[in-house]
Structures are given as structure tokens and as C-alpha cells.
Design an enzyme around this catalytic site. Structure first.
Site, PDB file in Angstrom:
ATOM      1  N   ASP A   1      28.716  74.404 -18.293  1.00  0.00           N
ATOM      2  CA  ASP A   1      29.871  74.400 -17.393  1.00  0.00           C
ATOM      3  C   ASP A   1      31.124  73.963 -18.140  1.00  0.00           C
ATOM      4  O   ASP A   1      31.057  73.543 -19.300  1.00  0.00           O
ATOM      5  CB  ASP A   1      29.605  73.504 -16.163  1.00  0.00           C
ATOM      6  CG  ASP A   1      29.056  72.122 -16.524  1.00  0.00           C
ATOM      7  OD1 ASP A   1      29.082  71.762 -17.720  1.00  0.00           O
ATOM      8  OD2 ASP A   1      28.605  71.395 -15.632  1.00  0.00           O
TER       9      ASP A   1
ATOM     10  N   HIS B   1      23.696  67.392  -8.078  1.00  0.00           N
ATOM     11  CA  HIS B   1      24.208  68.648  -8.640  1.00  0.00           C
ATOM     12  C   HIS B   1      23.586  68.930 -10.010  1.00  0.00           C
ATOM     13  O   HIS B   1      23.144  68.025 -10.712  1.00  0.00           O
ATOM     14  CB  HIS B   1      25.736  68.681  -8.678  1.00  0.00           C
ATOM     15  CG  HIS B   1      26.428  67.839  -9.702  1.00  0.00           C
ATOM     16  ND1 HIS B   1      27.611  67.183  -9.450  1.00  0.00           N
ATOM     17  CD2 HIS B   1      26.144  67.551 -10.999  1.00  0.00           C
ATOM     18  CE1 HIS B   1      28.018  66.554 -10.531  1.00  0.00           C
ATOM     19  NE2 HIS B   1      27.137  66.753 -11.486  1.00  0.00           N
TER      20      HIS B   1
ATOM     21  N   GLU C   1      27.471  72.073  -6.840  1.00  0.00           N
ATOM     22  CA  GLU C   1      27.507  70.966  -5.901  1.00  0.00           C
ATOM     23  C   GLU C   1      26.596  71.252  -4.702  1.00  0.00           C
ATOM     24  O   GLU C   1      26.177  72.406  -4.502  1.00  0.00           O
ATOM     25  CB  GLU C   1      28.955  70.753  -5.422  1.00  0.00           C
ATOM     26  CG  GLU C   1      29.942  70.426  -6.540  1.00  0.00           C
ATOM     27  CD  GLU C   1      29.823  68.979  -7.044  1.00  0.00           C
ATOM     28  OE1 GLU C   1      28.745  68.373  -6.955  1.00  0.00           O
ATOM     29  OE2 GLU C   1      30.849  68.474  -7.554  1.00  0.00           O
TER      30      GLU C   1
ATOM     31  N   ASN D   1      24.807  63.205  -6.850  1.00  0.00           N
ATOM     32  CA  ASN D   1      24.596  63.905  -5.575  1.00  0.00           C
ATOM     33  C   ASN D   1      23.596  65.056  -5.723  1.00  0.00           C
ATOM     34  O   ASN D   1      23.470  65.887  -4.840  1.00  0.00           O
ATOM     35  CB  ASN D   1      25.934  64.427  -5.022  1.00  0.00           C
ATOM     36  CG  ASN D   1      26.578  65.454  -5.940  1.00  0.00           C
ATOM     37  OD1 ASN D   1      26.028  65.789  -6.995  1.00  0.00           O
ATOM     38  ND2 ASN D   1      27.738  65.965  -5.559  1.00  0.00           N
TER      39      ASN D   1
HETATM   40  C1  GLP Z   1      28.674  66.197 -14.827  1.00  0.00           C
HETATM   41  C2  GLP Z   1      28.233  67.544 -15.454  1.00  0.00           C
HETATM   42  C3  GLP Z   1      26.784  67.785 -15.256  1.00  0.00           C
HETATM   43  C4  GLP Z   1      26.048  66.496 -15.568  1.00  0.00           C
HETATM   44  C5  GLP Z   1      26.356  65.498 -14.502  1.00  0.00           C
HETATM   45  C6  GLP Z   1      25.865  64.108 -14.766  1.00  0.00           C
HETATM   46  O1  GLP Z   1      29.664  66.278 -13.891  1.00  0.00           O
HETATM   47  N1  GLP Z   1      28.954  68.689 -15.021  1.00  0.00           N
HETATM   48  O2  GLP Z   1      26.335  68.845 -16.076  1.00  0.00           O
HETATM   49  O3  GLP Z   1      24.670  66.689 -15.549  1.00  0.00           O
HETATM   50  O4  GLP Z   1      27.700  65.521 -14.118  1.00  0.00           O
HETATM   51  O5  GLP Z   1      26.674  63.452 -15.679  1.00  0.00           O
HETATM   52  P1  GLP Z   1      26.374  61.969 -16.134  1.00  0.00           P
HETATM   53  O6  GLP Z   1      25.022  62.012 -16.789  1.00  0.00           O
HETATM   54  O7  GLP Z   1      27.472  61.592 -17.075  1.00  0.00           O
HETATM   55  O8  GLP Z   1      26.360  61.146 -14.899  1.00  0.00           O
END
Ligand code: GLP
Length: 253
Positions: A72, A137, A142, A135
Site C-alpha cells: 500500500d 485492517h 479498512e 482495527n
Molecule cells: C499500517 C499499514 C498496514 C500495517 C498496519 C499496522 O497502517 N498500512 O500495512 O499492517 O497499519 O501497522 P503497525 O504494525 O505499525 O501498527
């Protein structure tokens, strides 16, 4: 021990801490590389995957023949912005793993569908690393994301923007939109490796593995995949109640 449910295989392994989990994830990636079955590698950003790339960089591995696809990207940040995922992947993947920037692709908000085509043209993604949002995702899919979604532009949840505000001067600086591989794009990868560490992920992890399969919790769809490995630290696994398709291996560090 992995338990196969018809053609599906979900394994979840629990390790003592985030570093032990990163070592296990790196072992799996290294094994694919050594076996010559990692031609296309899907990378995720986030606090759980980061130590995996760090661990890989300590090993004498060559990614010179590997094409990398990002999961992403934010919209509205210039590529040079330090929090653009291009910049994060440059710091965490391209430089430490000595991947040629020409072999690294990120989704483009101007042509989201073209990204799925590009992945398909490379024969699909051999191994996709995923994190999980608080959440539930995956990527930036989302809650409410259709399970048949493809790479597309999405609105970010307020809760996601709040969680990611730690990387920006203020929440107002966090982008409101992103471009992400869709759920169906992710499920098309040949193998999935989900890495989660920390107690903030415990609820999402247990909901994904033990709760109902629902678009309200995007990660719950990962159980549909034929080859998915969850690598968790003890805190992220704390709320798992134990399900038929979960195996547990304690790490040793
Ligand atoms: C981000 C990314 C995701 C990632 C998630 C968790 O927003 N877009 O690909 O898996 O959120 O991130 P973190 O491990 O820093 O909490």
C-alpha cells in the site's frame, strides 16, 4: 504442527517476544529464497514487519533476483516525504537488503488496476508479508472493505489515522487517503505471512483467528487462504482462545 482444513492451511506460531517472532519470519523468508521459490516478494510496512527486514539484513542473502511489491501507499505525500511508504521501503528494504530500486513496485493512485495487472504479469506474489491494524485492517483495507476488492483508492479510518499519527507532527498531517492492494489481490498471493507483535494487536488477532469471518474485520478473511502463516509474539497472541486451526510453538530466545 499445521492442521490442514481441506485445501486450506492456517498456522499460527507464538514466540516469546517481537525479536523472536522476527527471527522466525526471517527464517521462513530465507528458506523460500534458498529454495528458489521467492521470485516475487510482497512487503508491508509497520512496526511488526520492520524487525523482520532488519533481521534479514543481518544475514548474507541475495535479493538481486527478487521483484518486490509493496502492499500500500499513502496518497498526498510526495515520494520523498519520510513517511511515504516508498521512503519507508527505501530505508527498510531497498537499502538494507540491497534490492535494486528498479525491482520495487508500489501501487499508483493514478492507475490502481494496473498494479494488479503488473502483479499478474509477474506470475503473482510468491510470499506476501502482512501486518494487521488495530482495527483488523490488512494493507489499508479498512473495516467494510469488500472481500472481492482489488487494488484501489480508499479512505483511511479515523482510528487508523490516529494510530499512525505517531509518525507525523500531528494527526492533521496524516493523509486521509491511500492506495492499497485489495482483499482479493492479497488473497491471490501464493503464500501469506502475517506478523503481529504487541498487546495493541491482541484483539484484532483473536478476532481474525477466532471470531466470525466478516468484512467488519478484514483480517478474518485470511483464513480463506490456502497457505497462511501467522507469526505472533506472546502479547499479540494473548487473547487467542485456541482454535482448531491454531498450533503453538514457543520461541526460545
Ligand atoms: C499500517 C499499514 C498496514 C500495517 C498496519 C499496522 O497502517 N498500512 O500495512 O499492517 O497499519 O501497522 P503497525 O504494525 O505499525 O501498527
Amino acid at each position: 504442527m499445521a492442521v490442514a482444513l481441506s485445501h486450506r492451511k492456517t498456522v499460527s506460531n507464538v514466540y516469546s517476544d517481537a525479536q523472536a517472532a522476527a527471527v522466525a519470519a526471517a527464517d521462513m523468508i530465507e528458506a523460500r529464497l534458498e529454495a528458489g521459490t521467492l521470485h516475487t516478494f510482497g512487503v508491508a510496512t509497520g512496526s511488526s514487519p520492520s524487525p523482520v527486514y532488519r533481521e534479514l539484513s543481518r544475514r548474507a542473502l541475495s535479493f538481486s533476483d527478487v521483484t518486490v511489491f509493496a502492499l500500500d501507499e499513502y496518497l498526498g505525500l510526495v515520494p520523498e516525504h519520510p513517511q511515504s511508504y516508498r521512503a519507508v521501503i527505501e530505508r527498510e528494504v531497498i537499502v538494507p537488503l540491497a534490492v535494486s530500486p528498479h525491482q520495487v513496485h508500489l501501487p499508483d493512485g493514478a492507475d490502481p488496476a494496473g498494479y494488479d495487472q503488473m502483479i499478474a504479469d509477474h506470475g503473482g506474489i510468491d510470499l506476501q508479508v502482512l501486518g494487521i491494524g488495530r482495527n483488523g485492517h490488512v494493507g489499508f483495507n479498512e473495516p467494510g472493505s469488500p472481500f472481492d476488492s482489488r487494488t484501489r483508492i480508499v479512505d483511511l479510518d479515523d482510528s487508523t489515522r490516529a494510530a499512525n499519527a505517531r509518525f507525523f507532527p500531528s494527526i492533521d498531517d496524516v493523509p486521509r487517503w491511500a492506495v492499497t492492494q485489495g482483499i482479493a489481490t492479497i488473497l491471490a498471493a501464493h503464500s501469506l505471512l502475517v506478523v503481529a507483535s504487541g498487546g495493541e494487536k491482541a484483539h484484532a488477532v483473536s478476532a481474525a483467528l477466532d471470531g466470525p469471518r466478516t468484512e467488519r474485520l478484514p483480517a478474518s478473511v485470511l483464513r480463506d487462504h490456502r497457505d497462511v502463516t501467522w507469526i505472533l509474539d506472546r502479547d499479540a497472541a494473548a487473547m487467542l482462545r485456541g482454535s482448531a486451526n491454531k498450533s503453538t510453538a514457543e520461541g526460545t530466545t
